[in-house]
Motif scaffolding. Sequence first.
Motif, PDB file in Angstrom:
ATOM      1  N   LYS A  94     -29.092  -5.019  39.078  1.00  0.00           N
ATOM      2  CA  LYS A  94     -29.630  -3.656  39.435  1.00  0.00           C
ATOM      3  C   LYS A  94     -28.410  -2.504  39.081  1.00  0.00           C
ATOM      4  O   LYS A  94     -27.393  -2.935  38.791  1.00  0.00           O
ATOM      5  N   VAL A  95     -28.857  -1.146  39.304  1.00  0.00           N
ATOM      6  CA  VAL A  95     -27.865  -0.268  38.975  1.00  0.00           C
ATOM      7  C   VAL A  95     -27.958   0.666  40.134  1.00  0.00           C
ATOM      8  O   VAL A  95     -28.979   0.648  40.662  1.00  0.00           O
ATOM      9  N   ALA A  96     -26.817   1.199  40.456  1.00  0.00           N
ATOM     10  CA  ALA A  96     -26.585   1.808  41.813  1.00  0.00           C
ATOM     11  C   ALA A  96     -27.207   3.430  41.342  1.00  0.00           C
ATOM     12  O   ALA A  96     -26.940   4.116  40.354  1.00  0.00           O
ATOM     13  N   CYS A  97     -28.049   4.016  42.425  1.00  0.00           N
ATOM     14  CA  CYS A  97     -28.742   5.300  42.138  1.00  0.00           C
ATOM     15  C   CYS A  97     -28.526   6.148  43.340  1.00  0.00           C
ATOM     16  O   CYS A  97     -29.324   6.800  43.889  1.00  0.00           O
ATOM     17  N   GLY A  98     -27.243   5.831  44.099  1.00  0.00           N
ATOM     18  CA  GLY A  98     -26.913   6.658  45.028  1.00  0.00           C
ATOM     19  C   GLY A  98     -26.085   5.887  45.977  1.00  0.00           C
ATOM     20  O   GLY A  98     -26.064   4.673  46.145  1.00  0.00           O
ATOM     21  N   SER A  99     -25.249   6.713  46.875  1.00  0.00           N
ATOM     22  CA  SER A  99     -24.339   6.359  47.731  1.00  0.00           C
ATOM     23  C   SER A  99     -24.319   7.353  48.745  1.00  0.00           C
ATOM     24  O   SER A  99     -23.971   8.205  48.740  1.00  0.00           O
ATOM     25  N   CYS A 101     -24.575   8.010  53.580  1.00  0.00           N
ATOM     26  CA  CYS A 101     -24.651   7.395  54.977  1.00  0.00           C
ATOM     27  C   CYS A 101     -23.884   5.833  55.069  1.00  0.00           C
ATOM     28  O   CYS A 101     -24.201   5.114  55.904  1.00  0.00           O
ATOM     29  N   GLY A 102     -23.175   5.697  54.185  1.00  0.00           N
ATOM     30  CA  GLY A 102     -22.497   4.143  54.204  1.00  0.00           C
ATOM     31  C   GLY A 102     -23.366   3.156  53.443  1.00  0.00           C
ATOM     32  O   GLY A 102     -23.144   1.860  53.630  1.00  0.00           O
ATOM     33  N   TRP A 103     -24.535   3.362  52.879  1.00  0.00           N
ATOM     34  CA  TRP A 103     -25.398   2.687  52.108  1.00  0.00           C
ATOM     35  C   TRP A 103     -25.403   2.994  50.764  1.00  0.00           C
ATOM     36  O   TRP A 103     -25.354   4.095  50.400  1.00  0.00           O
ATOM     37  N   VAL A 104     -25.813   1.984  49.880  1.00  0.00           N
ATOM     38  CA  VAL A 104     -26.008   1.981  48.502  1.00  0.00           C
ATOM     39  C   VAL A 104     -27.254   1.878  48.025  1.00  0.00           C
ATOM     40  O   VAL A 104     -28.038   0.915  48.580  1.00  0.00           O
ATOM     41  N   ALA A 105     -27.878   2.829  47.311  1.00  0.00           N
ATOM     42  CA  ALA A 105     -29.292   2.644  46.722  1.00  0.00           C
ATOM     43  C   ALA A 105     -29.176   1.873  45.526  1.00  0.00           C
ATOM     44  O   ALA A 105     -28.202   2.346  44.602  1.00  0.00           O
ATOM     45  N   LEU A 106     -29.883   0.781  45.259  1.00  0.00           N
ATOM     46  CA  LEU A 106     -29.914   0.239  44.099  1.00  0.00           C
ATOM     47  C   LEU A 106     -31.233   0.043  43.390  1.00  0.00           C
ATOM     48  O   LEU A 106     -32.294  -0.176  44.118  1.00  0.00           O
ATOM     49  N   MET A 107     -31.398   0.045  42.151  1.00  0.00           N
ATOM     50  CA  MET A 107     -32.835   0.018  41.473  1.00  0.00           C
ATOM     51  C   MET A 107     -32.776  -1.273  40.226  1.00  0.00           C
ATOM     52  O   MET A 107     -31.688  -1.183  39.677  1.00  0.00           O
ATOM     53  N   ASP A 108     -33.860  -1.771  40.091  1.00  0.00           N
ATOM     54  CA  ASP A 108     -33.863  -2.754  39.224  1.00  0.00           C
ATOM     55  C   ASP A 108     -34.635  -2.286  37.873  1.00  0.00           C
ATOM     56  O   ASP A 108     -35.257  -1.094  38.113  1.00  0.00           O
ATOM     57  N   GLU A 109     -35.095  -3.121  36.979  1.00  0.00           N
ATOM     58  CA  GLU A 109     -35.731  -2.694  35.868  1.00  0.00           C
ATOM     59  C   GLU A 109     -37.282  -2.412  35.944  1.00  0.00           C
ATOM     60  O   GLU A 109     -37.860  -1.899  35.055  1.00  0.00           O
ATOM     61  N   VAL A 110     -37.692  -2.713  36.860  1.00  0.00           N
ATOM     62  CA  VAL A 110     -39.222  -2.454  37.317  1.00  0.00           C
ATOM     63  C   VAL A 110     -39.236  -1.132  38.409  1.00  0.00           C
ATOM     64  O   VAL A 110     -40.251  -1.037  38.939  1.00  0.00           O
ATOM     65  N   ALA A 111     -38.044  -0.417  38.629  1.00  0.00           N
ATOM     66  CA  ALA A 111     -38.072   0.707  39.526  1.00  0.00           C
ATOM     67  C   ALA A 111     -38.244   0.270  40.759  1.00  0.00           C
ATOM     68  O   ALA A 111     -38.632   1.198  41.725  1.00  0.00           O
ATOM     69  N   SER A 112     -37.922  -0.982  41.376  1.00  0.00           N
ATOM     70  CA  SER A 112     -37.960  -1.370  42.756  1.00  0.00           C
ATOM     71  C   SER A 112     -36.557  -0.782  43.295  1.00  0.00           C
ATOM     72  O   SER A 112     -35.402  -0.932  42.672  1.00  0.00           O
ATOM     73  N   VAL A 113     -36.501  -0.278  44.747  1.00  0.00           N
ATOM     74  CA  VAL A 113     -35.391   0.326  45.210  1.00  0.00           C
ATOM     75  C   VAL A 113     -35.134  -0.531  46.463  1.00  0.00           C
ATOM     76  O   VAL A 113     -36.076  -0.607  47.327  1.00  0.00           O
ATOM     77  N   LYS A 171     -34.473   0.060  29.372  1.00  0.00           N
ATOM     78  CA  LYS A 171     -33.487  -0.738  29.935  1.00  0.00           C
ATOM     79  C   LYS A 171     -32.769  -0.399  31.341  1.00  0.00           C
ATOM     80  O   LYS A 171     -32.884   0.880  31.689  1.00  0.00           O
ATOM     81  N   LEU A 172     -31.877  -1.202  31.949  1.00  0.00           N
ATOM     82  CA  LEU A 172     -31.475  -1.002  33.058  1.00  0.00           C
ATOM     83  C   LEU A 172     -30.513   0.334  33.224  1.00  0.00           C
ATOM     84  O   LEU A 172     -30.766   0.910  34.200  1.00  0.00           O
ATOM     85  N   GLU A 173     -29.759   0.263  32.045  1.00  0.00           N
ATOM     86  CA  GLU A 173     -28.855   1.267  32.069  1.00  0.00           C
ATOM     87  C   GLU A 173     -29.432   2.862  32.047  1.00  0.00           C
ATOM     88  O   GLU A 173     -29.016   3.901  32.077  1.00  0.00           O
ATOM     89  N   ASP A 174     -30.835   2.664  31.420  1.00  0.00           N
ATOM     90  CA  ASP A 174     -31.441   4.215  31.322  1.00  0.00           C
ATOM     91  C   ASP A 174     -32.316   4.447  32.587  1.00  0.00           C
ATOM     92  O   ASP A 174     -33.055   5.616  32.535  1.00  0.00           O
ATOM     93  N   MET A 175     -32.590   3.623  33.513  1.00  0.00           N
ATOM     94  CA  MET A 175     -33.406   3.693  34.660  1.00  0.00           C
ATOM     95  C   MET A 175     -33.129   4.907  35.551  1.00  0.00           C
ATOM     96  O   MET A 175     -34.181   5.743  35.938  1.00  0.00           O
ATOM     97  N   ARG A 176     -31.750   5.398  35.669  1.00  0.00           N
ATOM     98  CA  ARG A 176     -31.607   6.618  36.519  1.00  0.00           C
ATOM     99  C   ARG A 176     -32.114   7.873  35.600  1.00  0.00           C
ATOM    100  O   ARG A 176     -32.383   8.809  36.346  1.00  0.00           O
ATOM    101  N   ASP A 177     -32.019   7.675  34.287  1.00  0.00           N
ATOM    102  CA  ASP A 177     -32.270   8.945  33.458  1.00  0.00           C
ATOM    103  C   ASP A 177     -33.669   9.259  33.530  1.00  0.00           C
ATOM    104  O   ASP A 177     -34.459  10.306  33.175  1.00  0.00           O
ATOM    105  N   VAL A 178     -34.653   8.281  33.788  1.00  0.00           N
ATOM    106  CA  VAL A 178     -35.985   8.150  33.704  1.00  0.00           C
ATOM    107  C   VAL A 178     -36.782   8.216  35.061  1.00  0.00           C
ATOM    108  O   VAL A 178     -37.778   8.775  35.390  1.00  0.00           O
ATOM    109  N   PHE A 179     -36.071   7.708  35.984  1.00  0.00           N
ATOM    110  CA  PHE A 179     -36.663   7.509  37.470  1.00  0.00           C
ATOM    111  C   PHE A 179     -36.072   8.160  38.431  1.00  0.00           C
ATOM    112  O   PHE A 179     -35.823   9.454  38.489  1.00  0.00           O
ATOM    113  N   PHE A 180     -35.215   7.294  39.355  1.00  0.00           N
ATOM    114  CA  PHE A 180     -34.611   7.903  40.342  1.00  0.00           C
ATOM    115  C   PHE A 180     -33.055   8.150  39.944  1.00  0.00           C
ATOM    116  O   PHE A 180     -32.295   7.239  39.871  1.00  0.00           O
TER     117      PHE A 180
END
Length: 407
Positions: A94-99, A101-113, A171-180
Amino acid sequence: MAQPPNPKRRSQPLPDWRSNPPEDLLESIGQRLASGHNAASFRSACSPWHAAGPFATFGPLLLLPFDPDSDRVGFDCVPKKKVLSKTLPDLRGKVACGSSCGWVALMDEVASVTLLNPFAGARAPRVELPPAGEHVAATSSSERVSRVHGRWVLHPTNGYGDVDAADRAIKLEDMRDVFFREIVLLAPPDAAGRECVAMAMLGCSTEVAFCWVGVDSAWTLFDTKLEFSVGSIVYCQDKFLAIDCTGEIFVSSSNAAGATPTTTLLLSLSPPTGLCHRSYLESNDELHIVGAMVSTFHETQSFTYSSAIYKCNLHNRTPEWSRVRDIGDQTLFVSKHFDESFSGTSVSKYKENKIYMSEPLYGDPYDLVHRLEIVDIATGTSEVKPVQEKIQGSEALGWIRPNLWKL
């Protein structure tokens, strides 16, 4: 002569200090913890230890970049110059797509969060958010995106709708640029099922996505009507603010769970003249903007900059920015990789009337050392300190407040 052991005393069970420790003892220990680093380790032990706070005065930790092929991640406690290393299996792939309220948002290659609380011990609470659907993909990217055999695929065009290159899997490293690009929470989700809104800034769009955590099964999109793509999302004065690069602000407020937030205001609040590389945050119920005043020297092809902070009250009839040179006993924590920034009052071990930036505003992204920039708000001057070696040449992800809320 030594007394023989008392068989009755031996048969008495030892107290279970992990699952049933005395509350007054835990509270006494909690009050003596010196830093967020210690607090995070303490609260990771078990549920009763986790609930022994509060730890509201502890400073945040710096979330360091992590390898998606590993389940180890580091959190830097800046004042103590120590790194808390944790094993979190949910990080893998997964790649982090936000931090937020003390929680980290994580996204995988199929854009599940997934929302993950990294400091809650063995429970490692996680909350699933809706995955990105075709409607999100069509909105968040300037290129055509579709799902093929379970993977997201990019179909490059030349700007006229004609195919320009071969299709390629995202790819995983491009998910933030394309989705969240970043997900911001209204409040931390908890075991009591408290209603919480997640607002998502998309890859490149004037639209934003939102969902009610634990209620909605899909993201809902609405257009901000901003002229340029949304560059910041801030929760301020009980409203979500979506801001573009020109300073135009789209304002929305949340209603009952499952309902679409109402849009109430679209105003133009141009950033102060000459202020570059900006970050927005809420502090004392006012919107703040942090940036740099840049002076360029054409003869030497060099530049210098001094950091500056401004604030405004959106409740005013004609809101306008005013320069801030003293925030009293407060400290500001500004992230560069993530847009989420925040303030704290009398934060333990951190200096007051300062801005702690996760990376220098104008640092070298290929530098092999993480560097922290500490800004003196009164003078605008700053000092840059090395923190840790970088991982894969990336920058520190941002600040995270460890477990300031009970689950």
